[in-house]
Structures are given as C-alpha cells and as structure tokens.
Scaffold this motif. Structure first.
Motif, PDB file in Angstrom:
ATOM      1  N   ILE A 654       0.764  -1.233   0.006  1.00 45.30           N
ATOM      2  CA  ILE A 654      -0.057  -0.071   0.042  1.00 45.30           C
ATOM      3  C   ILE A 654       0.936   1.182  -0.033  1.00 45.30           C
ATOM      4  O   ILE A 654       1.720   1.240   0.847  1.00 45.30           O
ATOM      5  CB  ILE A 654      -0.926   0.041   1.106  1.00 45.30           C
ATOM      6  N   PHE A 655       0.757   2.000  -1.020  1.00 46.59           N
ATOM      7  CA  PHE A 655       1.553   3.214  -1.056  1.00 46.59           C
ATOM      8  C   PHE A 655       1.044   4.508  -0.607  1.00 46.59           C
ATOM      9  O   PHE A 655      -0.401   4.698  -0.608  1.00 46.59           O
ATOM     10  CB  PHE A 655       1.844   3.611  -2.816  1.00 46.59           C
ATOM     11  N   ASP A 656       1.621   5.222   0.356  1.00 46.09           N
ATOM     12  CA  ASP A 656       1.285   6.425   1.014  1.00 46.09           C
ATOM     13  C   ASP A 656       1.746   7.774   0.482  1.00 46.09           C
ATOM     14  O   ASP A 656       2.837   8.027   0.203  1.00 46.09           O
ATOM     15  CB  ASP A 656       1.796   6.544   2.284  1.00 46.09           C
ATOM     16  N   LEU A 657       0.755   8.422  -0.290  1.00 51.29           N
ATOM     17  CA  LEU A 657       1.053   9.268  -1.253  1.00 51.29           C
ATOM     18  C   LEU A 657       1.486  10.744  -0.413  1.00 51.29           C
ATOM     19  O   LEU A 657       2.066  11.607  -0.847  1.00 51.29           O
ATOM     20  CB  LEU A 657       0.029   9.603  -2.137  1.00 51.29           C
ATOM     21  N   THR A 658       1.076  10.624   0.814  1.00 55.58           N
ATOM     22  CA  THR A 658       1.208  11.643   1.916  1.00 55.58           C
ATOM     23  C   THR A 658       2.885  11.972   2.204  1.00 55.58           C
ATOM     24  O   THR A 658       3.211  12.958   2.311  1.00 55.58           O
ATOM     25  CB  THR A 658       0.410  11.691   3.138  1.00 55.58           C
ATOM     26  N   THR A 659       3.463  10.875   2.040  1.00 52.21           N
ATOM     27  CA  THR A 659       5.043  10.993   2.213  1.00 52.21           C
ATOM     28  C   THR A 659       5.759  10.759   0.931  1.00 52.21           C
ATOM     29  O   THR A 659       6.994  10.955   0.943  1.00 52.21           O
ATOM     30  CB  THR A 659       5.233   9.844   3.074  1.00 52.21           C
ATOM     31  N   TYR A 660       5.171  11.232  -0.182  1.00 51.68           N
ATOM     32  CA  TYR A 660       5.869  11.032  -1.476  1.00 51.68           C
ATOM     33  C   TYR A 660       5.684  12.638  -2.080  1.00 51.68           C
ATOM     34  O   TYR A 660       4.843  13.250  -2.224  1.00 51.68           O
ATOM     35  CB  TYR A 660       4.951  10.175  -2.626  1.00 51.68           C
ATOM     36  N   THR A 661       7.146  12.689  -2.664  1.00 53.58           N
ATOM     37  CA  THR A 661       7.255  14.025  -3.448  1.00 53.58           C
ATOM     38  C   THR A 661       7.786  13.636  -4.820  1.00 53.58           C
ATOM     39  O   THR A 661       8.771  12.830  -4.851  1.00 53.58           O
ATOM     40  CB  THR A 661       8.056  14.909  -2.641  1.00 53.58           C
TER      41      THR A 661
END
Length: 676
Positions: A654-661
């Motif tokens: 499951i990929f967390d987009l809130t920590t991705y830039t």
C-alpha cells in the motif's frame, strides 16, 4: 412481389418509411445495386447490395416464420458484428418481432437472465464459442425459483468447428434462409403484407441497460423512438449516403444501434465490418470512416497506442511531433470556441498537419474523419484536447439506453472539454432542485420489458425521464456538465461535493492506469482518513515503459508488484491530485494483482465498474487502505495459459502518497507521451 417493391404507402403513393424494414425496402427499390454492407473475408471486401440485403431479410423472415415465430415475439442475437446480425434484426422486425442483442462476451447467469426475461424461443448465434455457451446453458438446471429457458432453436452463422455437431436444436443460417426461400415461393405476398402491417410504435430493439448495480434491465425501443432520434441528430450533424462507417462495437450496445442502424438506414450509409478483432485497426485505416462513435475506452486506447509509438521513435520525430502538437493545440483552442486562427498560425498549422498530426490520424484510421463521438462515460478533458489538437473533430454525447442513447451533444465550434454540450432538437432538459438531470423527447423508451414498476419509477406521468444522473449547467457556456450517478455524489467533511468517478477519471488519464476505483474514508475510529484507490495497470503501456527502463517481469501480477512501477504510478497520482481540492485528494493506493474482468462481474460489458462487487470482493484490501496499513495479504486463484490454476497467498503493498514528493527537476509528462 420482390422484396425491393415492399414498403406500403400513404396517400399519393409516398413511401411510408417509418420503420426499419420499410426504410430498407425503400432503399432496395431506389438504389438496388449500391452497396449496403461489406464484410472483409480472407483479406477481400465482400459487398452486399441493398437489393441483396432486402432479399436475404425476406428469406430470413420467412425462415423464422417456418420455425413458428409469430408477431410480437422476441428473437435474441448473440455474436460479433457481421451482416447476418443485421439481416436477422431486420427480418425479425419485418414480421412484427423485436430483437434483443446480447454482448458476445456474456456468459452464465447474465445470459440466462436476458434469455428468460425476453422469453426468446430462437437465438441467432455467431459461432462455435457462442453455440457452446448456449448448449451448456440448456443442459444446466435452472436455479431454484427462476424461469425456465424457452430456447427451441439456435441458428448459427459461422459454421467453423460445428460440422460434427448433431444436436437437433442447431440450424445453420444458410439453411434457415433456404427454408425461407422455399416458404416465400409458396406464400409470395406474405413478406410484403407483414412489412406493410408494421407500426412505427412496434418494439424494434430491446437493449440492456449497463447494470452497474444489479442485473441489466431490458429497455424497449420502438422504431419511432430510434428514427426520431436519428433525424434529430442529423439536424445537428448531417450524414449522407456517401459517408463511410465501420461497425465494430457490439450491436447489443445502444450506441451502435443508434448510429449504424437508425442513422445508417435513415441516410442509406454503407456499413463495413472488419474481418476480426485482430485486423480491426488496419481495416479501419483502409476504409477511413467519415463518422465514428466509440466509448471513452476506445479513444483512450488509441491515445495509449500513440504514446507508445512516439516513445519508441527517435528524438527528432519526437521533437517534430511535439512542435506540431503544440501548434495544433493552439489552433484547436480557438476553433472549438468559434474563433478563427490568424494568418500566421493558420500557415503554421498547415505545415504542422503535413509533417506531424496527419500521419498520426492516418495511423489511427482517422484521416478522413468528419466527426467522432464519445459517450457512455466521461472522457478526460486532456484526452479530449489531444484529439482536437491532432485535427479530429471529437464531440461528447450524453444520453442513456432509455432515450435511445442520445439527448445532448456538442456543436461544431462550440465545444468545452469538461461538458457534454446542449440538447439536440426535440429534446427538453431540466435540472431538479436536488441536481438530477431530467429529459423529455419522442425518443424516450416504451419502458422496461416486463417491469412496469421500474418503468413507472423512471418515467413520470408528464413524460420526463429521471436519469438518476447529477449535473448542472456551466455558467459560462450554458452547456451540461454531468457529475456522476446522483446516488454516488458525496460530500467531503469540509462540505466539498464530489464524485468518485471524477477522481477516478483524473487517475485514468494516465496512460499507465487502466482502471481505478476510489473510496471515501470509512467511518471507523481507527481509519486514517483520506481518499483511497484501487488501481489496475494498462499492461501495454506499462509493459512498454518497463522494457524501456530495462525492468524484467514475468506476469501482470509480477509487474504490478514492482517498486519501480509503484513509483511510476505514485507520480501520476500526485499529478492528478494537483488539480483536486485538498479534501478529496487520493492519499493511499494499491496496485491490484489482476485486471478487472467482466466475466468476474467486476465491470460491465461496456467497462463500467460495478462498485458494489468491488467493495464486496476486495473488502479486506479497502479496509487496509482506510486503516493506513503498509500492506495487505490476500488469497488469489491464478489461472495459467494451459488451463491449470492454483491458489496463492499474495502480499500487496500500500503506497502512502502523503509521504511522497516528485523528484526535483522532473517536468510534467506531455499529453502525447508516456515518458517523463
């Protein structure tokens, strides 16, 4: 009397062409030697003239009568588009019967449901695959409490592989025609009398609804419904007998009945049938249609093909196309709003068309296109813009099976990429206080077959069709904007009204995303909050990207589990989020281990997601997404090419987009390319 002489008349001898069969007979009398249909077989186009078409319809109608079919019954047709499909349809209609089309991919209970609802005694089927499905259905016991199948005869029109079948229920289409020819010799006036006694208010076609939340309903459409719609559409966009049309979408879909049959017969258009699905694109290029109608998935797949081809081209070709596309985009932006490009831009556009955009149109089979239509679901504004930039006059339609597939359409030089246009002539539209779109016209259907309560709930006493869709009129253009099904329009905690479908379409604009299903935060106290998404990959474009990146993989499941692929989709999802209000941005997603499949009831035959099935089948994954888990374990049955299968335990990240830039310095991917 020859079939071409049939037609009936009103006072003064004018043709009474108010039904499909009477239109056919009129065309057979006026243009007997012109080509009505052509099918490619073994690489050669095989033509059928209007006179030949009418004769085969007469023979088939007589053949159906010889089988005991009577006025008022329903004949089912199951198979891909071939001349026999339309011959069977017109034959049934000639004798006062209706036709229910069944998608060739339909199986099992879906097939049983349609056949029992229609009480069909005769099914016209394409080939061995369809015959096998029907024979299996006849052998199986009906589920407890369900109606029995009434099918007595299966008429097949492709005999390959069926030579050794001895089942007495089977009959070859050519034998049916021979039976009909023999009967016509004994009763030479019967066919003409049947056609003449038909009424414009007779049921012509029964089309199934999309069935996204339940079993599909069977919508009854009369000759008058369909022909009135055809006349109103051609008032906006004229169609002539010289226009070319390639029929490759199922006749079971209202869109194909609308354009190929209603508009085709009204205007005497030649219909071309590709040899098979593998030659469809090359046959499309060979014919070069003037008019084309396809759902968004077809336009999106063609764009994906362009993206793959351009990404594989050398840097010079990419540079030239990029320049040509930019010129085309600037020109299109002016034309769709009714403005005329200046002399300098017009000159540049001519050059750009020669060196960049026309070759792409030609590769797609759209070199001669006058107008293309999309409908059935929203098309992303960026995809819409792409086609206009390369010189394709693409327009959005809005309608439902219940109103013959069309009620609203864009006009030339008045196209907004986020709208579906304005009502066609003869159609009234209003938006209720709670945002539901209501429609009223002479094309509103007769009702749902054998479901009077459902009909009464859909069409009110004043004739207004309650679409169940939510929408509004754009303040600047006055055009209709469709949001989603009314029941699926939600409100975020901050009061923002949104549609899951709108967010899903933003994600699906990526060439790497085939399907997406978005879910709102759950109500449990342990849920992390934020929108979440199940995403399936487009195997062609992601596979091409993986090859370019020298990323090896074996199966779709293996490809979807790669960390590099997760990063690829994370960037695409982050780009999609940029245009969304913060309260409805996707915060977590998972790449599903398999594609959504209509045979598994996960999507409809027209590729609309069945949200209730997805929510039930993938409940554990959705719950893990909502909780903010890092991964989720599932059990899945894998079927191999040799037919064997095994059950495996899979762990999905499951990929967390809130920590991705997005990595610094990485520019936005152009519309026409899959490369960053």
């Amino acid at each position: 009397m020859s079939p071409g002489a049939v037609g009936g008349s009103t006072g003064g001898g004018a043709p009474r062409a108010d039904t499909f069969p009477r239109l056919l007979m009129e065309l057979a009398a006026q243009r007997p030697d012109d080509v009505a249909m052509q099918e490619k077989q073994y690489g050669i186009w095989q033509p059928i003239t209007w006179a030949g078409y009418a004769e085969r319809v007469s023979d088939t109608a007589n053949g159906l009568a010889a089988l005991g079919i009577e006025r008022g019954e329903i004949v089912a047709v199951l198979g891909d588009n071939r001349p026999e499909w339309l011959i069977a349809e017109l034959a049934a209609q000639s004798m006062g019967c209706a036709v229910v089309g069944i998608y060739p991919t339909s199986i099992g209970e879906e097939l049983r449901h349609i056949l029992t609802q229609a009480r069909a005694r005769v099914v016209v089927a394409e080939d061995q695959e369809q015959v096998d499905k029907l024979l299996r259905l006849l052998e199986d016991e009906a589920p407890a409490g369900s109606e029995p199948l009434l099918v007595e005869r299966i008429v097949y029109y492709d005999p390959h592989g069926l030579e050794q079948y001895a089942d007495t229920v089977l009959l070859e289409f050519t034998d049916l025609e021979a039976m009909g020819k023999e009967r016509a010799a004994q009763q030479p006036t019967w066919f003409a009398e049947q056609v003449a006694s038909g009424s414009a208010d007779d049921i012509a076609v029964i089309c199934t609804t999309s069935g996204t939340t339940s079993k599909p309903k069977l919508g009854e459409l009369s000759h008058s419904n369909l022909l009135t719609m055809g006349r109103h559409l051609t008032q906006v966009d004229p169609i002539t007998a010289k226009d070319r049309y390639v029929s490759f979408l199922p006749f079971a879909w209202i869109g194909e009945q609308m354009l190929a049959v209603a508009c085709g017969l009204t205007n005497g258009v030649t219909i071309s049938f590709p040899e098979d699905s593998s030659t469809q694109r090359s046959d499309l290029r060979e014919i070069g249609p003037d008019v084309m109608f396809s759902p968004p998935r077809i336009w999106e797949s063609m764009l994906s093909e362009v993206q793959v081809r351009i990404d594989e081209a050398g840097w010079l070709k990419r540079k030239v196309f990029g320049w040509g596309y930019d010129v085309g985009d600037r020109t299109a932006a002016m034309r769709v709003s009714g403005k005329k490009p200046g002399a300098g831009l017009a000159l540049m556009h001519k050059l750009a068309d020669v060196v960049a955009t026309r070759p792409v149109r030609d590769q797609l089979g759209l070199a001669r296109i006058k107008r293309g239509y999309t409908g059935g679901a929203p098309l992303g504004p960026d995809v819409f813009r792409f086609y206009h930039a390369i010189g394709v006059n693409l327009k959005q339609l809005y309608g439902q099976t219940e109103i013959c597939g069309i009620a609203v359409v864009h006009r030339d030089d008045d196209i907004a990429f986020n709208t579906v246009g304005t009502p066609i002539p003869g159609t009234e539209m209003r938006i209720t206080d709670d945002g539901e779109i209501l429609l009223r016209s002479a094309s509103v259907f007769r009702g749902y077959h054998r479901q009077p309560e459902e009909t009464a709930a859909t069409v009110d006493a004043d004739g207004w069709l309650h679409t169940g869709d939510a929408g509004y009129l754009d303040e600047s253009t006055g055009q209709l904007v469709v949001i989603d099904r009314q029941k699926d329009v939600l409100t975020a905690p901050d009061g923002t009204r949104y549609s899951s479908q709108f967010i899903e379409n933003k994600l699906k604009f990526s060439p790497y995303v085939e399907e997406s299903v978005v879910f709102a935060p759950g109500e449990s106290a342990e849920d992390a909050g934020g929108m979440t998404a199940l995403i399936t990959l487009d195997p062609a474009t992601v596979g091409s990207w993986a090859e370019h990146e020298r990323l090896s993989y074996t199966t779709y499941t293996d490809l979807a589990a790669k960390p590099e692929v997760y990063d690829l989709i994370a960037e695409e999802a982050t780009r999609a989020n940029e245009d969304l209000p913060e309260s409805i941005r996707v915060t977590r997603f998972v790449l599903l281990h398999k594609q959504l499949d209509p045979d598994d009831d996960e999507i409809t035959r027209t590729r609309k997601v069945r949200r209730n099935v997805i929510a039930d089948r993938y409940g554990d994954i959705i719950a893990a997404l909502r909780r903010g888990d890092d991964q989720v374990s599932i059990r899945s049955r894998i079927t191999y090419q040799d037919g064997t299968s095994t059950e495996r335990e899979l762990s999905l990240e499951i990929f967390d987009l809130t920590t991705y830039t997005i990595p610094e310095g990485r520019g936005r991917r152009p519309v026409w390319s899959g490369r960053r």
